[in-house]
Design a protein around this motif. Structure first.
Motif, PDB file in Angstrom:
ATOM      1  N   ASN A 153       7.713   5.270  10.919  1.00  0.00           N
ATOM      2  CA  ASN A 153       7.398   6.549  11.562  1.00  0.00           C
ATOM      3  C   ASN A 153       8.215   6.769  12.831  1.00  0.00           C
ATOM      4  OD1 ASN A 153       5.169   7.828  13.780  1.00  0.00           O
ATOM      5  ND2 ASN A 153       5.553   8.989  11.923  1.00  0.00           N
ATOM      6  N   SER A 154       8.301   5.737  13.686  1.00  0.00           N
ATOM      7  CA  SER A 154       9.116   5.849  14.899  1.00  0.00           C
ATOM      8  C   SER A 154       9.781   4.511  15.175  1.00  0.00           C
ATOM      9  CB  SER A 154       8.273   6.297  16.100  1.00  0.00           C
ATOM     10  OG  SER A 154       7.269   5.353  16.410  1.00  0.00           O
ATOM     11  N   GLN A 155      11.080   4.562  15.398  1.00  0.00           N
ATOM     12  CA  GLN A 155      11.882   3.364  15.596  1.00  0.00           C
ATOM     13  C   GLN A 155      11.828   2.926  17.055  1.00  0.00           C
ATOM     14  OE1 GLN A 155      12.990   0.481  14.878  1.00  0.00           O
ATOM     15  NE2 GLN A 155      14.407   1.168  13.264  1.00  0.00           N
ATOM     16  N   ALA A 156      11.876   1.629  17.282  1.00  0.00           N
ATOM     17  CA  ALA A 156      11.938   1.094  18.634  1.00  0.00           C
ATOM     18  C   ALA A 156      13.327   1.351  19.223  1.00  0.00           C
ATOM     19  CB  ALA A 156      11.641  -0.399  18.618  1.00  0.00           C
ATOM     20  N   PRO A 157      13.414   1.500  20.553  1.00  0.00           N
ATOM     21  CA  PRO A 157      14.729   1.707  21.174  1.00  0.00           C
ATOM     22  C   PRO A 157      15.690   0.553  20.911  1.00  0.00           C
ATOM     23  CG  PRO A 157      12.962   2.221  22.724  1.00  0.00           C
ATOM     24  CD  PRO A 157      12.320   1.581  21.542  1.00  0.00           C
ATOM     25  N   GLN A 158      15.148  -0.654  20.814  1.00  0.00           N
ATOM     26  CA  GLN A 158      15.991  -1.821  20.578  1.00  0.00           C
ATOM     27  C   GLN A 158      15.231  -2.840  19.735  1.00  0.00           C
ATOM     28  OE1 GLN A 158      17.525  -3.598  24.137  1.00  0.00           O
ATOM     29  NE2 GLN A 158      18.677  -5.175  23.063  1.00  0.00           N
ATOM     30  N   GLY A 159      15.910  -3.409  18.727  1.00  0.00           N
ATOM     31  CA  GLY A 159      15.293  -4.416  17.873  1.00  0.00           C
ATOM     32  C   GLY A 159      14.427  -3.788  16.793  1.00  0.00           C
ATOM     33  N   GLY A 160      13.568  -4.615  16.189  1.00  0.00           N
ATOM     34  CA  GLY A 160      12.649  -4.133  15.172  1.00  0.00           C
ATOM     35  C   GLY A 160      13.243  -4.032  13.780  1.00  0.00           C
ATOM     36  N   GLN A 161      14.413  -4.650  13.543  1.00  0.00           N
ATOM     37  CA  GLN A 161      14.994  -4.606  12.203  1.00  0.00           C
ATOM     38  C   GLN A 161      14.129  -5.395  11.217  1.00  0.00           C
ATOM     39  OE1 GLN A 161      16.707  -5.284  14.953  1.00  0.00           O
ATOM     40  NE2 GLN A 161      18.662  -4.187  14.985  1.00  0.00           N
ATOM     41  N   SER A 162      14.129  -4.925   9.983  1.00  0.00           N
ATOM     42  CA  SER A 162      13.361  -5.576   8.931  1.00  0.00           C
ATOM     43  C   SER A 162      14.216  -6.621   8.221  1.00  0.00           C
ATOM     44  CB  SER A 162      12.862  -4.545   7.912  1.00  0.00           C
ATOM     45  OG  SER A 162      12.026  -3.584   8.526  1.00  0.00           O
ATOM     46  N   PHE A 163      13.557  -7.567   7.560  1.00  0.00           N
ATOM     47  CA  PHE A 163      14.248  -8.511   6.685  1.00  0.00           C
ATOM     48  C   PHE A 163      13.367  -8.798   5.483  1.00  0.00           C
ATOM     49  CE2 PHE A 163      12.639 -10.574  10.543  1.00  0.00           C
ATOM     50  CZ  PHE A 163      11.659 -11.434  10.055  1.00  0.00           C
ATOM     51  N   VAL A 164      14.009  -9.073   4.352  1.00  0.00           N
ATOM     52  CA  VAL A 164      13.318  -9.238   3.072  1.00  0.00           C
ATOM     53  C   VAL A 164      13.884 -10.468   2.369  1.00  0.00           C
ATOM     54  CG1 VAL A 164      12.847  -8.198   0.812  1.00  0.00           C
ATOM     55  CG2 VAL A 164      12.924  -6.751   2.865  1.00  0.00           C
ATOM     56  N   LEU A 165      13.014 -11.217   1.694  1.00  0.00           N
ATOM     57  CA  LEU A 165      13.416 -12.423   0.970  1.00  0.00           C
ATOM     58  C   LEU A 165      12.875 -12.386  -0.451  1.00  0.00           C
ATOM     59  CD1 LEU A 165      14.549 -15.412   1.030  1.00  0.00           C
ATOM     60  CD2 LEU A 165      12.212 -16.089   1.633  1.00  0.00           C
ATOM     61  N   ASP A 166      13.708 -12.763  -1.421  1.00  0.00           N
ATOM     62  CA  ASP A 166      13.243 -12.972  -2.783  1.00  0.00           C
ATOM     63  C   ASP A 166      12.515 -14.312  -2.800  1.00  0.00           C
ATOM     64  OD1 ASP A 166      12.970 -13.728  -5.494  1.00  0.00           O
ATOM     65  OD2 ASP A 166      14.696 -12.500  -6.074  1.00  0.00           O
ATOM     66  N   ALA A 167      11.187 -14.273  -2.780  1.00  0.00           N
ATOM     67  CA  ALA A 167      10.388 -15.485  -2.631  1.00  0.00           C
ATOM     68  C   ALA A 167      10.427 -16.355  -3.878  1.00  0.00           C
ATOM     69  CB  ALA A 167       8.946 -15.123  -2.291  1.00  0.00           C
ATOM     70  N   HIS A 168      10.558 -15.751  -5.052  1.00  0.00           N
ATOM     71  CA  HIS A 168      10.673 -16.542  -6.270  1.00  0.00           C
ATOM     72  C   HIS A 168      11.920 -17.436  -6.190  1.00  0.00           C
ATOM     73  CE1 HIS A 168       7.496 -14.152  -7.689  1.00  0.00           C
ATOM     74  NE2 HIS A 168       8.090 -13.435  -8.625  1.00  0.00           N
ATOM     75  N   GLU A 169      13.032 -16.815  -5.858  1.00  0.00           N
ATOM     76  CA  GLU A 169      14.301 -17.543  -5.776  1.00  0.00           C
ATOM     77  C   GLU A 169      14.234 -18.623  -4.699  1.00  0.00           C
ATOM     78  OE1 GLU A 169      18.213 -15.821  -4.064  1.00  0.00           O
ATOM     79  OE2 GLU A 169      18.308 -15.432  -6.222  1.00  0.00           O
TER      80      GLU A 169
END
Length: 240
Positions: free
Chosen positions: A97-113
């Motif tokens: 909805n609203s981005q932080a001025p700095q940071g807050g990037q997302s990350f995703v992992l294929d947990a099966h792999e």
């Protein structure tokens, strides 16, 4: 893993989600109502249950580590038990909805792999050891009194794999192997922390929706300064 950005109305979005376990949807209004709309567009008649959306606002927030969205919450409304969260929600949608001025990037992992790449002892633990999935949160109101017993890696009766990640896990009450379970949990946490540092970061634009196969992918976000707000929806489909 490569996550495609696709218009919510694009039929290829469902294909991309099935192929990789994650997709970023664009083109919908930046409002909570876009979450059930996106769910309907993606899953159609296979959408079985849609849980109440949650708004999460954080100010100068710390790191949110890799996790799968799952919880076991039942409340009493006018004398009737109502489930507000399910331990086996199979998809999660996160609208920035609203981005932080700095940071807050997302990350995703294929947990099966990822879990398939671990050493034999850890894999045996994740697939063979029963644990209390939410025991650390036992005092939380709304959680059932009965422990939720399960394994980190399990399969549904239709053969769909679930790879869980929750910080609520504890050994079963009076488990004679409790010391071993705690040792394995510590090793597991260390491996997750290690891989988390290596993941590519994703900077969502405001109004974009990150959709994840909650059985297959774990997600998190970096620390940030300033205010950041997301809306979250978890669902269950026929595949669950």
């Amino acid at each position: 893993m490569k996550i495609e950005r696709l218009q919510a109305l694009d039929p290829a979005a469902r294909t991309a989600l099935t192929a990789t376990g994650a997709v970023i949807l664009t083109g919908l209004p930046n409002v909570p109502d876009s979450l059930p709309m996106a769910s309907a567009l993606l899953f159609g008649t296979s959408l079985r249950e849609l849980y109440p959306h949650r708004t999460r606002k954080s100010v100068d927030g710390g790191v949110v580590g890799l996790h799968a969205d799952s919880f076991d919450v039942v409340v009493d409304i006018a004398g009737k038990p109502v489930r507000r969260r399910h331990p086996d929600e199979d998809h999660v949608l996160v609208l920035l909805n609203s981005q932080a001025p700095q940071g807050g990037q997302s990350f995703v992992l294929d947990a099966h792999e990822f879990t398939d790449s671990l050493d034999a002892e850890l894999k045996d633990f994740l697939t063979g050891a029963d644990v209390d999935l939410y025991g650390r949160w036992a005092p939380t109101r709304g959680l059932p009194a009965t422990p939720r017993v399960g394994r980190h890696v399990e399969y549904t009766r239709t053969g769909r794999r679930i790879t869980r990640r929750t910080d609520g896990v504890v050994p079963l009450h009076r488990d004679p192997d409790a010391d071993h379970v705690l040792s394995m949990l510590a090793r597991f946490d260390a491996e997750v922390d290690r891989v988390q540092r290596t993941l590519p970061r994703i900077r969502l634009d405001e109004g974009e929706i990150l959709v994840l196969d909650n059985y297959r992918c774990w997600h998190g976000r970096d620390a940030h300064t300033g205010s950041r707000t997301v809306h979250i929806q978890t669902v269950r489909t026929d595949d669950a």
